[in-house]
Design a protein around this motif. Structure first.
Motif, PDB file in Angstrom:
ATOM      1  N   HIS A  92      -6.366  -0.962  58.517  1.00  0.00           N
ATOM      2  CA  HIS A  92      -7.178  -1.220  59.709  1.00  0.00           C
ATOM      3  C   HIS A  92      -8.223  -0.119  59.846  1.00  0.00           C
ATOM      4  O   HIS A  92      -7.955   1.045  59.543  1.00  0.00           O
ATOM      5  N   GLU A 130      -8.325   3.530  70.292  1.00  0.00           N
ATOM      6  CA  GLU A 130      -6.893   3.469  70.019  1.00  0.00           C
ATOM      7  C   GLU A 130      -6.656   3.253  68.528  1.00  0.00           C
ATOM      8  O   GLU A 130      -7.400   2.516  67.878  1.00  0.00           O
ATOM      9  N   ARG A 132      -3.817   2.302  65.353  1.00  0.00           N
ATOM     10  CA  ARG A 132      -2.578   1.622  65.027  1.00  0.00           C
ATOM     11  C   ARG A 132      -1.881   2.396  63.915  1.00  0.00           C
ATOM     12  O   ARG A 132      -2.442   3.331  63.342  1.00  0.00           O
ATOM     13  N   ASP A 133      -0.695   1.970  63.598  1.00  0.00           N
ATOM     14  CA  ASP A 133       0.024   2.626  62.495  1.00  0.00           C
ATOM     15  C   ASP A 133      -0.711   2.480  61.174  1.00  0.00           C
ATOM     16  O   ASP A 133      -0.568   3.319  60.279  1.00  0.00           O
ATOM     17  N   THR A 135      -4.133   2.217  60.867  1.00  0.00           N
ATOM     18  CA  THR A 135      -5.536   2.616  60.955  1.00  0.00           C
ATOM     19  C   THR A 135      -5.811   3.760  59.985  1.00  0.00           C
ATOM     20  O   THR A 135      -5.094   4.758  59.971  1.00  0.00           O
TER      21      THR A 135
END
Length: 379
Positions: A92, A130, A132-133, A135
């Motif tokens: 991501h 923000e 994510r795990d 990213t």
């Protein structure tokens, strides 16, 4: 060394081959292989390792204040190779909310197919970012195309560091004269070297700069995808880098003069240029940048009709989609650089059909102002 001295002397070979002061073009594609050379170290054009290429890479790195640099066949080759080097299926990335049309189209049309996910972020609101795990990357532009916004880049750098992300910035509109991203703390930066770095509208190229580790990773990906820069184009780009500071400072001054003139004209509804005190990013842009660049955009009262009338009436600017050259260019992004975006996507980021983008050249400022004054009288 200060910038203009670096531009002339950075990366040079002293003495050059056969005593040359100007580094020559090594047009050949075949070189002998030194014993023990790894695949990526063989001197070969596609591997971005020939003498002309290595010389250009050293010159680019010196100007950027980076450990290493690599040239590519275009700006799009630079950004796509970076992303392919840093992302795998299931990863991501975060991307700024106003991107060059080609970058936007690449992500919207290919990210899902490649297994990438991405989230668009407001580069002016760090509280909304923000991770994510999965990213891995954050990608922004120093000065956005075509609305000339300047994001909270110091906060982007810190956010990336604190979250273990690789920070990447498109520095095309600023050039290293106005901002040196790697010195500021970005992990990787890239340019469409077609624009300011070359500056003469005769070369298509890109550049990537950063740490030796990251640039080598990008080069290895580039070697497999084949987006290498031709030696003659590399020679022309290295030549142009020597005058980069002189050219860009002239463009900075001219763009500010034109922006101030347009902002004071009653037929102009809006001017986007961070050098104007009324620009929403003026305060932090003034702290971040050494200059505000040669790019601006604006809208006239009268919409598309008025915009087209102005483009037809101007004598000095060519109606053309590129930018960063010694000549002034003008265009409507909705029909050129951002035509690949859907009308809905353009509207969402404020790229209206009547928006005019101006790349200011190095002509005499008084001649440019006189041309605009005469053309606006006809609108």
């Amino acid at each position: 060394m200060r910038f203009d001295t670096l531009a002339v002397h950075g990366g040079e070979r002293v003495p050059g081959p056969e005593g040359s002061v100007v580094f020559p073009i090594f047009q050949g594609t075949v070189f002998t292989v030194e014993p023990g050379s790894g695949y990526h170290d063989i001197k070969y054009h596609r591997l971005n390792s020939t003498p002309t290429q290595s010389y250009l890479h050293d010159k680019l790195a010196a100007l950027e204040g980076a450990e290493a640099a690599v040239a590519t066949s275009s700006g799009m080759a630079a950004v796509t190779t970076i992303l392919h080097s840093l992302l795998g299926a299931g990863d991501h990335l975060l991307v700024g909310d106003c991107l060059y049309g080609g970058t936007h189209d690449f992500l919207t049309q290919h990210a899902a197919r490649l297994g990438w996910e991405y989230t668009v972020i407001d580069t002016h609101d760090p509280s909304s970012w923000e991770v994510r795990d999965n990213t891995k990357v954050v990608l922004v532009e120093t000065i956005t195309n075509p609305l000339m916004r300047v994001g909270r880049h110091r906060e982007v750098i810190e956010f990336a560091r604190s979250n273990g992300l690789t920070s990447v910035v498109d520095n095309t509109f600023a050039s290293p004269v106005n901002f040196r991203p790697v010195v500021a703390g970005f992990d990787l930066e890239f340019n469409s070297a077609t624009k300011y770095l070359n500056g003469h509208a005769d070369v298509v190229a890109g550049s990537v700069a950063g740490s030796s580790e990251l640039v080598e990773k990008v080069r290895h990906t580039l070697n497999l995808y084949g987006g290498s820069l031709d030696p003659h184009a590399g020679y022309l780009l290295a030549r142009s880098l020597k005058t980069l500071g002189v050219r860009v400072r002239a463009q900075n001054a001219n763009a500010l003069a034109v922006a101030e003139f347009l902002a004071g004209n009653g037929k102009v509804a809006q001017v986007n240029y961070a050098g104007l005190p009324q620009h929403p990013d003026h305060a932090h842009a003034s702290e971040l940048l050494n200059g505000y660049g040669g790019m601006l955009s604006f809208r006239l009262d009268g919409g598309v009709r008025a915009a087209e009338a102005l483009l037809a009436a101007l004598k000095l600017p060519a109606n053309a989609p590129s930018l960063g050259g010694v000549e002034t260019l003008i265009t409507r992004p909705s029909t050129t650089s951002h035509a690949g975006m859907s009308p809905e996507d353009r509207a969402a980021v404020g790229i209206t059909d009547d928006l005019i983008r101006l790349s200011v050249g190095i002509e005499d400022a008084e001649d440019l102002l006189a041309d605009f004054a005469e053309a606006l009288d006809k609108v």
